[in-house]
Motif scaffolding. Structure first.
Motif, mmCIF file in Angstrom:
data_model
loop_
_atom_site.group_PDB
_atom_site.id
_atom_site.type_symbol
_atom_site.label_atom_id
_atom_site.label_comp_id
_atom_site.label_asym_id
_atom_site.label_seq_id
_atom_site.Cartn_x
_atom_site.Cartn_y
_atom_site.Cartn_z
ATOM 1 N N VAL A 27 0.824 -1.205 0.000
ATOM 2 C CA VAL A 27 0.000 0.000 0.000
ATOM 3 C C VAL A 27 0.859 1.256 0.000
ATOM 4 O O VAL A 27 1.795 1.391 0.798
ATOM 5 N N VAL A 28 0.505 2.167 -0.907
ATOM 6 C CA VAL A 28 1.088 3.504 -0.929
ATOM 7 C C VAL A 28 -0.043 4.488 -0.642
ATOM 8 O O VAL A 28 -1.041 4.524 -1.373
ATOM 9 N N ALA A 29 0.076 5.249 0.432
ATOM 10 C CA ALA A 29 -0.957 6.221 0.809
ATOM 11 C C ALA A 29 -0.535 7.606 0.350
ATOM 12 O O ALA A 29 0.595 8.031 0.612
ATOM 13 N N MET A 30 -1.448 8.298 -0.334
ATOM 14 C CA MET A 30 -1.156 9.661 -0.763
ATOM 15 C C MET A 30 -1.905 10.650 0.116
ATOM 16 O O MET A 30 -3.114 10.514 0.333
ATOM 17 N N THR A 31 -1.187 11.633 0.636
ATOM 18 C CA THR A 31 -1.774 12.650 1.490
ATOM 19 C C THR A 31 -1.120 13.987 1.176
ATOM 20 O O THR A 31 0.001 14.043 0.670
#
Length: 303
Positions: A27-31
């Protein structure tokens, strides 16, 4: 599978990320602000803003788009449109194969479809115009701790033994528990034939908003409220009324209220034969949400 989650810090995204990890996905989370995101162990974090025309996405197999404008204002539709276009173009530039989008239920041919539901449908079309295969899920109210819609329901049920409400309390809705939405979101990712398809998702119960309020009050207080519908109460007045008796800002309440006039019920349940989800009954959904709310309230405040 390596997966990007936009909206990872939001209500649904916050439940989706751990489930993807549990299912063995990378998982790569973008914020927009990586320092403010307490990422679960094993999650990579990248900074990015879907309103930035120079948005660059990492190399992933699929990307979730869980971004919605939840504020009132004349330009929210343009913001949603611009964000979807920017994200779509960035997906194409990164050569990402799939997008999974969570939108809203509602009859597309309904001329009285609320502006926010119309905007969500337009976002769906914009995302689908790119090179990536779009899987769109459409849902009504998602029940769980952290949901703005459920926050309104819970606070109304707790604070008003007698409610003079707009006629929308008689509108039908098909709420769904957040865990079930997440199960569908992960399920379509893991089912290749769902690429390029649109599905409606909902829980096992169809209820009016009056029944939703009554059931929540019974579980919360042990007694139902007295609800008196009135024929005329504009969305603006309804939002101000909610702003007075709940903690939800009027700017957020107005778009939520505006959509309450639309019947949001599943008319095509074909996803049930593709992704097997043991749906949570509404009462159980509310019990879980109330239990989670109590747990959050009891947590000590960290210095």
């Amino acid at each position: 599978m390596r997966v990007l989650v936009t909206g990872a810090t939001g209500f649904v995204g916050g439940h989706l990320v751990p489930e993807l990890l549990a299912r063995g996905h990378e998982v790569v989370a973008m914020t927009r602000d990586a320092d403010s995101y307490d990422a679960p162990a094993g999650v990579s974090v990248v900074e990015g803003d879907v309103l930035d025309p120079d948005l660059t996405l990492p190399s992933v197999d699929a990307a979730y788009y869980l971004v919605h404008s939840m504020q009132a204002g004349e330009d929210f539709e343009e913001r949603d449109r611009r964000a979807a276009r920017t994200f779509r173009d960035a997906v194409d530039a990164a050569d990402i194969d799939r997008i999974v989008y969570l939108g809203g239920l509602g009859n597309e041919e309904d001329e009285d479809l609320s502006e926010h539901l119309q905007s969500r449908r337009e976002v769906e079309h914009v995302l689908g115009d790119g090179e990536a295969a779009l899987t769109a899920l459409r849902a009504a109210i998602v029940i769980g701790e952290g949901s703005a819609s459920f926050q309104i329901i819970r606070q109304l049920a707790a604070r008003l033994p007698v409610m003079v409400t707009p006629s929308w309390v008689r509108t039908e809705c098909q709420p769904i528990h957040v865990d079930d939405v997440v199960a569908y979101l992960v399920g379509v990712l893991e089912t290749p034939e769902t690429a390029g398809q649109t599905y409606e998702v909902g829980g096992p119960d169809v209820l009016t908003y009056q029944e939703i309020l009554t059931t929540t009050a019974k579980l919360l207080l042990g007694r139902p409220p007295i609800i008196v519908p009135v024929p005329v109460l504009s969305p603006g007045l309804s939002a101000r009324w909610l702003g007075l008796v709940t903690d939800v800002p009027v700017s957020v309440a107005k778009p939520l209220v505006d959509g309450l006039r639309n019947r949001v019920v599943v008319t095509d349940d074909s996803i049930r034969s593709i992704v097997d989800v043991d749906l949570t009954p509404f009462e159980e959904s509310v019990r879980r949400a109330l239990s989670e709310s109590e747990t959050v309230a009891e947590r000590p405040v960290e210095a």
